[in-house]
Design a protein around this motif. Structure first.
Motif, PDB file in Angstrom:
ATOM      1  N   THR A 160     -20.678  24.445  60.068  1.00 60.88           N
ATOM      2  CA  THR A 160     -20.299  24.277  58.423  1.00 60.88           C
ATOM      3  C   THR A 160     -21.715  23.956  57.523  1.00 60.88           C
ATOM      4  N   GLN A 161     -22.652  23.651  58.045  1.00 57.25           N
ATOM      5  CA  GLN A 161     -24.048  23.123  57.129  1.00 57.25           C
ATOM      6  C   GLN A 161     -25.123  23.469  58.177  1.00 57.25           C
ATOM      7  N   ARG A 251     -24.437  25.242  52.448  1.00 60.06           N
ATOM      8  CA  ARG A 251     -22.685  25.181  53.001  1.00 60.06           C
ATOM      9  C   ARG A 251     -22.289  26.646  52.360  1.00 60.06           C
ATOM     10  N   THR A 256     -16.218  24.872  49.414  1.00 58.78           N
ATOM     11  CA  THR A 256     -17.095  23.433  48.989  1.00 58.78           C
ATOM     12  C   THR A 256     -16.664  23.038  47.615  1.00 58.78           C
TER      13      THR A 256
END
Length: 266
Positions: A160-161, A251, A256
């Motif tokens: 996710t990052q 991200r 987000t």
């Protein structure tokens, strides 16, 4: 009906031709967002969609390719085309860098709302020299030796990052901070600096957004049409010295939310 057929829409009072595949993609997108096709549902076959919309299979393929790039659907061999699971929205709180008592955590795990056992970090370290861009961020000389730490962050096996974090080699040489075996480090970069006797009192972040590079899309497993949020972070010590630069942190942007809290005096 041929694939070149176009619908007519109005733009500022002037007729504008819209490719048929875009109209069909918009219709399928609406059916997905309304829940008619839910997460995990298989879409009708190419022949079935071609017959329903009265267009060629090539037009349907183009429409599906658009939705695939947006991350709405996925196609697997012998499994057909299915609606992808919508990832949860994660909020990045303004206080995520503050030290928290209790179980091991980092700003990332607090952002994601996950425990230490649900967190996995892919890492690769290398020594580099500061480029003009990095030197400007560090406010140091071009060519200063840095340790580049390339990270991919996983929430329950889902990436996710991603980020590249740079620290000054003169600060970390010969210390546990320079050894990737010690990652992930409870408390994150601020705790690492504290272990070196460096007191971080300020963190700055600068945000931009855009479409993902091929590498970013592949690493985060997102479609090429899913926007990403990129930001540059700097850890600054109590003497004003910049001790870490993460450039960039990446991200997916559609899930987000960055929260800011601004206290104002009357």
């Amino acid at each position: 009906m041929c694939a070149q057929k176009a619908a007519i829409i109005r733009n500022g009072g002037r007729p504008v031709a819209q490719p048929e595949y875009m109209r069909i993609a918009a219709e399928l997108r609406r059916r997905i967002s309304s829940g008619e096709f839910g997460a995990g549902d298989q879409l009708p076959t190419l022949p079935a969609l071609s017959s329903h919309y009265r267009v060629s299979e090539t037009t349907i393929r183009n429409a599906l390719a658009l939705l695939r790039n947006e991350g709405l659907i996925e196609t697997r061999a012998r499994a057909g085309t299915r609606v992808r699971q919508t990832p949860p929205v994660h909020r990045m709180a303004a206080d995520r860098y503050r030290n928290k008592p209790g179980a091991p955590s980092t700003p990332y795990t607090r952002d994601q709302g996950i425990g230490w056992s649900e967190y996995r970090l892919d890492k690769r370290f290398e020594r580099v020299e500061a480029t003009p861009a990095l030197a400007a961020l560090f406010e140091c000389e071009v060519g200063e030796r840095l340790l580049a730490r390339h990270f991919v962050f996983h929430d329950n096996e889902h990436p996710t990052q991603m980020s590249t974090s740079y620290v000054r080699w003169s600060d970390v040489e010969g210390t546990p901070v320079s050894d990737p075996i010690n990652e992930p480090w409870p408390g994150g970069t601020r705790a690492q600096m504290g272990s070196l006797g460096i007191r971080v009192t300020r963190i700055t972040e600068s945000f931009t957004s855009g479409m993902p590079t091929e590498h970013e899309a592949a690493t985060l497993r997102i479609g090429a049409g899913v926007p990403v949020l990129r930001y540059t972070r700097r850890h600054i010590a109590d003497n004003g010295r910049i001790v870490e630069v993460a450039h960039p942190i990446v991200r997916r942007g559609d899930t987000t939310v960055v929260d800011f809290v601004i206290d104002l005096e009357d």
